[in-house]
Design an enzyme around this catalytic site. Structure first.
Site, PDB file in Angstrom:
ATOM      1  N   MET A   1       0.852  -1.192   0.000  1.00 51.06           N
ATOM      2  CA  MET A   1       0.000   0.000   0.000  1.00 51.06           C
ATOM      3  C   MET A   1       0.892   1.248   0.000  1.00 51.06           C
ATOM      4  SD  MET A   1      -3.084  -1.041   2.608  1.00 51.06           S
ATOM      5  CE  MET A   1      -2.119  -2.008   3.750  1.00 51.06           C
TER       6      MET A   1
ATOM      7  N   CYS B   1      -2.482  -1.820 -10.731  1.00 48.43           N
ATOM      8  CA  CYS B   1      -2.819  -0.486 -10.233  1.00 48.43           C
ATOM      9  C   CYS B   1      -3.572   0.324 -11.284  1.00 48.43           C
ATOM     10  CB  CYS B   1      -1.548   0.245  -9.813  1.00 48.43           C
ATOM     11  SG  CYS B   1      -1.921   1.874  -9.177  1.00 48.43           S
TER      12      CYS B   1
ATOM     13  N   LYS C   1       1.079  -9.294  -9.216  1.00 56.30           N
ATOM     14  CA  LYS C   1      -0.179  -8.909  -8.552  1.00 56.30           C
ATOM     15  C   LYS C   1      -1.045  -8.242  -9.605  1.00 56.30           C
ATOM     16  CE  LYS C   1      -2.055  -6.452  -4.546  1.00 56.30           C
ATOM     17  NZ  LYS C   1      -2.590  -5.166  -5.029  1.00 56.30           N
TER      18      LYS C   1
ATOM     19  N   HIS D   1      -6.247  -9.621  -7.037  1.00 54.42           N
ATOM     20  CA  HIS D   1      -7.262  -8.756  -6.428  1.00 54.42           C
ATOM     21  C   HIS D   1      -8.561  -9.099  -7.157  1.00 54.42           C
ATOM     22  CE1 HIS D   1      -8.484  -4.392  -5.169  1.00 54.42           C
ATOM     23  NE2 HIS D   1      -9.395  -5.286  -4.865  1.00 54.42           N
TER      24      HIS D   1
HETATM   25  C1  FMN Z   1      -3.716   3.394   0.334  1.00 53.06           C
HETATM   26  C2  FMN Z   1      -3.567   2.214  -0.580  1.00 53.06           C
HETATM   27  C3  FMN Z   1      -2.438   2.103  -1.368  1.00 53.06           C
HETATM   28  C4  FMN Z   1      -2.270   0.994  -2.211  1.00 53.06           C
HETATM   29  N1  FMN Z   1      -1.102   0.867  -2.905  1.00 53.06           N
HETATM   30  C5  FMN Z   1      -0.889  -0.273  -3.642  1.00 53.06           C
HETATM   31  C6  FMN Z   1       0.381  -0.536  -4.224  1.00 53.06           C
HETATM   32  O1  FMN Z   1       1.354   0.179  -4.026  1.00 53.06           O
HETATM   33  N2  FMN Z   1       0.498  -1.652  -5.009  1.00 53.06           N
HETATM   34  C7  FMN Z   1      -0.539  -2.527  -5.203  1.00 53.06           C
HETATM   35  O2  FMN Z   1      -0.381  -3.525  -5.908  1.00 53.06           O
HETATM   36  N3  FMN Z   1      -1.731  -2.309  -4.624  1.00 53.06           N
HETATM   37  C8  FMN Z   1      -1.914  -1.233  -3.843  1.00 53.06           C
HETATM   38  N4  FMN Z   1      -3.103  -1.060  -3.184  1.00 53.06           N
HETATM   39  C9  FMN Z   1      -4.123  -2.115  -3.285  1.00 53.06           C
HETATM   40  C10 FMN Z   1      -3.942  -3.174  -2.173  1.00 53.06           C
HETATM   41  O3  FMN Z   1      -2.688  -3.815  -2.267  1.00 53.06           O
HETATM   42  C11 FMN Z   1      -5.051  -4.238  -2.242  1.00 53.06           C
HETATM   43  O4  FMN Z   1      -4.960  -4.888  -3.481  1.00 53.06           O
HETATM   44  C12 FMN Z   1      -6.448  -3.629  -2.109  1.00 53.06           C
HETATM   45  O5  FMN Z   1      -6.513  -2.688  -1.062  1.00 53.06           O
HETATM   46  C13 FMN Z   1      -7.475  -4.745  -1.856  1.00 53.06           C
HETATM   47  O6  FMN Z   1      -7.163  -5.478  -0.697  1.00 53.06           O
HETATM   48  P1  FMN Z   1      -7.884  -5.183   0.721  1.00 53.06           P
HETATM   49  O7  FMN Z   1      -9.366  -5.209   0.464  1.00 53.06           O
HETATM   50  O8  FMN Z   1      -7.437  -6.306   1.629  1.00 53.06           O
HETATM   51  O9  FMN Z   1      -7.426  -3.836   1.172  1.00 53.06           O
HETATM   52  C14 FMN Z   1      -3.279   0.010  -2.315  1.00 53.06           C
HETATM   53  C15 FMN Z   1      -4.417   0.132  -1.507  1.00 53.06           C
HETATM   54  C16 FMN Z   1      -4.564   1.206  -0.637  1.00 53.06           C
HETATM   55  C17 FMN Z   1      -5.793   1.280   0.236  1.00 53.06           C
END
Ligand code: FMN
Length: 325
Positions: free
Chosen positions: A11, A92, A131, A163
């Protein structure tokens, strides 16, 4: 649990070294990720920032970019600095990322992604994972994903973090892209069954111990982001109930352990803001939450000695960690 794994999701702005240190206090077993970093940024940042601390092991670094040669250059340095794995961000959806021709839009270019993997493999012996999302746009077919997996597997990638949503590249912000497209766990399962010889980790919307128990059996493991960040005590609960660790920490213990680490970092010149910003939700869903946030704010604003975090009023510490469900 046998060999099932749980990963902390990458994140940006969150999974920096300070947050990873906080998470390690609560869990010895979760696998850690860096934030996404572009190959260009990685190649131009002072190398001392990249050294992996022994407590962070095993640490995966997530790269983004569109130039295969740069992936190769990064891989060599990454291996020398002690990382365990390189993950490619093919999921992303932010416009900034799309303009740079990387992230989710690369689901359309599996040959290019395969070149990244070839270059990484030429320059290092590190494993590579991907990912990504279930697909792009509003169509719920899995053709893009199947093609991506098929081609990148041939290039040497055996591990996929999915995801469980599509990415909508026109018109939805990254935040909405993590909420609005439907979660489709059954489609991730279908993909897993089609490639039984590859490892798949389910990501997206896992928020409770019962959901972890229900879903982990179907995959090689899970990846969890927001529900841990928004409520750090959930991490502790995972450590106890999923990994069956005997760890028993109060919030006071967590703060005191973190203070030892933070003091060391503060002495190296790291700001109170960077060191404390990930602690704001420690009292999530308790009556002390507001007071704790104000208390931290004050230490940051007035630039007080970092050790002050251990002086939060005792009565607040006494709250039992029973708030998760
Ligand atoms: C603030 C924030 C920043 C994120 N940055 C990235 C990142 O750098 N790379 C990535 O692959 N996903 C990023 N994500 C997505 C998360 O890795 C994850 O795939 C997404 O939040 C879904 O999972 P969750 O429901 O468990 O949060 C980010 C999510 C959030 C909330």
């Amino acid at each position: 649990m046998n060999d099932k794994r749980i990963y902390l999701a990458p994140m940006v702005g969150r999974t920096d070294e300070y947050y990873r240190a906080l998470v390690r206090i609560m869990s010895k077993n979760i696998y850690l990720y860096t934030e996404m970093i572009t190959c260009d940024a990685f190649l131009h940042t002072d190398r001392k920032h990249y050294k992996v601390n022994s407590r962070e092991k095993d640490l995966t670094i997530q790269l983004a970019g569109s130039d295969p040669k740069k992936y190769g250059k990064c891989a060599k340095i990454i291996e020398e600095h002690g990382y365990s794995e390189i993950n490619l961000n093919i999921g992303c959806p932010s416009t900034k990322v799309i303009k740079g021709d990387f992230g989710a839009c690369l689901m359309n270019s599996p040959e290019l992604v395969s070149e990244f993997i070839y270059e990484i493999k030429l320059s290092s012996s590190l494993p590579v994972s991907i990912k990504t999302r279930l697909g792009l746009g509003y169509e719920h077919n899995l053709n893009l994903l199947y093609n991506l997996i098929d081609q990148t597997h041939k290039a040497g990638c055996n591990k996929f973090f999915i995801h469980a949503r599509n990415a909508i590249l026109d018109g939805l912000s990254p935040k909405k892209n993590r909420k609005i497209p439907l979660l489709r766990y059954s489609d991730v399962l279908e993909v897993k069954k089609s490639f039984p010889f590859l490892a798949f980790y389910l990501n997206g919307g896992v928020e409770s111990i019962s959901e972890i128990k229900k879903n982990i059996v179907n995959f090689d493991g899970l990846m969890i982001g927001r529900s841990i960040y928004d409520n750090p005590i959930f991490m502790l609960q995972i450590e106890q109930e999923i990994f069956k660790s005997e760890v028993s920490l109060t919030r006071k213990d967590i703060i005191e352990k973190y203070a030892v680490y933070a003091l060391e970092k503060s002495n190296q010149g790291i700001s109170n803001y960077l060191l404390l910003r990930h602690l704001f939700s420690l009292y999530y869903n308790t009556s002390s939450s507001k007071k704790w946030k104000k208390f931290l704010h004050d230490i940051i604003q007035s630039n007080k000695d970092i050790n002050n975090i251990t002086s939060f009023e005792e009565s607040f510490y006494e709250e039992k960690i029973t708030t998760y469900g």
